[in-house]
Design a protein around this motif. Structure first.
Motif, PDB file in Angstrom:
ATOM      1  N   LEU A 188      39.728  42.609 -63.706  1.00 56.50           N
ATOM      2  CA  LEU A 188      38.472  42.214 -62.981  1.00 56.50           C
ATOM      3  C   LEU A 188      37.651  43.177 -62.748  1.00 56.50           C
ATOM      4  O   LEU A 188      37.778  44.319 -62.965  1.00 56.50           O
ATOM      5  N   ASP A 189      36.422  42.698 -62.995  1.00 56.37           N
ATOM      6  CA  ASP A 189      34.959  43.265 -62.759  1.00 56.37           C
ATOM      7  C   ASP A 189      34.626  43.084 -61.327  1.00 56.37           C
ATOM      8  O   ASP A 189      34.505  42.069 -60.737  1.00 56.37           O
ATOM      9  N   GLN A 190      34.074  44.286 -60.670  1.00 55.86           N
ATOM     10  CA  GLN A 190      33.655  44.036 -59.227  1.00 55.86           C
ATOM     11  C   GLN A 190      32.057  44.217 -59.506  1.00 55.86           C
ATOM     12  O   GLN A 190      31.732  44.878 -60.239  1.00 55.86           O
TER      13      GLN A 190
ATOM     14  N   TYR B 237      30.723  43.199 -52.662  1.00 52.56           N
ATOM     15  CA  TYR B 237      31.273  43.015 -53.926  1.00 52.56           C
ATOM     16  C   TYR B 237      32.155  41.748 -54.229  1.00 52.56           C
ATOM     17  O   TYR B 237      32.939  41.479 -53.295  1.00 52.56           O
ATOM     18  N   VAL B 238      31.972  41.313 -55.249  1.00 51.39           N
ATOM     19  CA  VAL B 238      32.850  39.917 -55.616  1.00 51.39           C
ATOM     20  C   VAL B 238      33.585  40.357 -56.915  1.00 51.39           C
ATOM     21  O   VAL B 238      33.099  41.184 -57.696  1.00 51.39           O
ATOM     22  N   ALA B 239      34.629  39.606 -57.113  1.00 48.73           N
ATOM     23  CA  ALA B 239      35.453  39.841 -58.328  1.00 48.73           C
ATOM     24  C   ALA B 239      34.979  38.906 -59.320  1.00 48.73           C
ATOM     25  O   ALA B 239      34.792  37.717 -59.258  1.00 48.73           O
TER      26      ALA B 239
ATOM     27  N   VAL C 232      33.483  34.840 -64.667  1.00 49.62           N
ATOM     28  CA  VAL C 232      33.515  33.663 -63.355  1.00 49.62           C
ATOM     29  C   VAL C 232      34.165  34.356 -61.959  1.00 49.62           C
ATOM     30  O   VAL C 232      34.957  35.005 -62.151  1.00 49.62           O
ATOM     31  N   PRO C 233      33.308  33.954 -60.867  1.00 51.63           N
ATOM     32  CA  PRO C 233      33.862  34.696 -59.736  1.00 51.63           C
ATOM     33  C   PRO C 233      35.332  34.130 -59.365  1.00 51.63           C
ATOM     34  O   PRO C 233      35.607  32.937 -59.621  1.00 51.63           O
ATOM     35  N   VAL C 234      36.028  35.097 -59.010  1.00 50.06           N
ATOM     36  CA  VAL C 234      37.663  34.639 -58.645  1.00 50.06           C
ATOM     37  C   VAL C 234      38.004  35.542 -57.117  1.00 50.06           C
ATOM     38  O   VAL C 234      37.161  36.389 -56.828  1.00 50.06           O
ATOM     39  N   PRO C 235      38.812  35.045 -56.506  1.00 54.62           N
ATOM     40  CA  PRO C 235      39.325  35.713 -55.450  1.00 54.62           C
ATOM     41  C   PRO C 235      39.780  36.987 -55.623  1.00 54.62           C
ATOM     42  O   PRO C 235      40.489  37.136 -57.055  1.00 54.62           O
ATOM     43  N   TRP C 236      39.661  38.012 -54.664  1.00 56.06           N
ATOM     44  CA  TRP C 236      40.305  39.347 -54.730  1.00 56.06           C
ATOM     45  C   TRP C 236      41.676  39.131 -54.721  1.00 56.06           C
ATOM     46  O   TRP C 236      42.317  38.485 -53.950  1.00 56.06           O
ATOM     47  N   PRO C 237      42.599  39.661 -55.446  1.00 56.37           N
ATOM     48  CA  PRO C 237      43.865  39.608 -55.630  1.00 56.37           C
ATOM     49  C   PRO C 237      44.524  40.380 -54.538  1.00 56.37           C
ATOM     50  O   PRO C 237      43.799  41.214 -53.776  1.00 56.37           O
TER      51      PRO C 237
END
Lengths: 125, 125, 125, 125
Positions: B49-51, B104-106, B111-116
């Motif tokens: 993931l990128d923050q 921050y978003v993941a 594509v934005p995804v939920p933080w694990p």
């Protein structure tokens, strides 16, 4: 809302992700706000007041990159008695990259004072 | 809240008013957040993931100057499902200069995804 | 030659090629020189002299990157009557990244003056 | 010699002495050189070569300040077989602030190579 500033993105403003590093948006905002105040004819020198930044809020929507030219539009976002907030919209062509809101208080001899009526009127013009 | 970063103010960070220019607080916040994540053992590389910074809010209370050493404390300010906010307090000795909140978003493959769950747990630890 | 300054490379100092952008070496040099002068006990305040940078020369040998910590060693490179040159070697561990030479003249009330004997002696100590 | 770049001095570029901090001249030089190369039609992308800065030398003659607009003129200073040097003159109106000389080598797949004849011819045109 009126365009108050524009500049090509500089190479040194882009980070290793290939996009403008976030802090540079605040530096651009400063230039844009100063330019807006000059265009409004704000009589800061004459009043002996310093404008001091109190708060800033930034929301990013997309990235600017080397090779892009950014433009900044300014408008009054909120006029309070002792502070006002400017909304600055940073775009590449029609695409919004970031909205920066900066809030300023007036300081005379190091002490916060209300913004004079003349300044309030000009900001709302 | 724990101290995650510290540095002497640099000459080139101070403006002609003799105080640190506002944009540098965002650059310091970046270093502080990265240091905090490293201390927490956040497995960004491993998750792929990128923050990505989505928003920042800064409130200044006093100035930092050349000759000062700033410290930055970090704590989780808000944990959402798709974003989290960090509160970073910049001080010179005991005096607060600025509180910076960065959100921050993941992003995975752009594509934005939920933080694990693993990241959410570590951030709240 | 003595080590006078050290700092982790900052994210915002790296460009989209993934290496420190060249201009930041000059900013590091400023911090290093100030630190060297303080260590030597240079009495700039007492003499009422300003030190003004007149020239700088940089030679890069390798790159510094995010994650690296740079160190800077300083030594007197050349002592003239009205100017002196400092050689600053920027390294990551044992590897030299850049040698920066900066030349300073003394200014009193806006006019160039010779460096006082006391300063010349300390610089050569 | 031709003018290749111009920009208003930014507030954040000035230090507490009220003049542009020295490192910003190198950042301006980068923008100016890129602009000069684009104007010459240098086929860097096509040749697959990277231009890498090897050395820089700066000589200051006067200061630029907030409110000034700087212009930069570029000309070839020296053409060698494996490197060339550009002379960039930074002015405020007719007054010279700084002459920056930057030297570039060609790199292909991380290895220094001679500049191709096509590049050498364009640089000397």
């Amino acid at each position: 809302m009126r365009q108050v500033w524009s500049a090509p993105v500089r190479f040194a403003e882009c980070d290793q992700g290939g996009v403008v590093f976030n802090a540079h948006y605040l530096a651009w905002a400063h230039e844009a706000v100063e330019s807006w105040w000059a265009a409004l004819g704000l009589p800061f020198a004459e009043t002996g007041l310093d404008q001091r930044i109190k708060a800033a809020a930034l929301e990013w929507r997309s990235s600017a990159r080397y090779g892009d030219t950014v433009t900044v539009d300014a408008e009054l976002d909120r006029m309070g008695s002792t502070s006002f907030t400017v909304a600055l919209t940073v775009r590449v062509a029609d695409r919004v990259c970031c909205v920066v809101r900066t809030t300023y208080v007036a300081v005379a001899d190091g002490v916060p004072v209300p913004w004079p009526e003349q300044v309030r009127t000009l900001l709302q013009s």
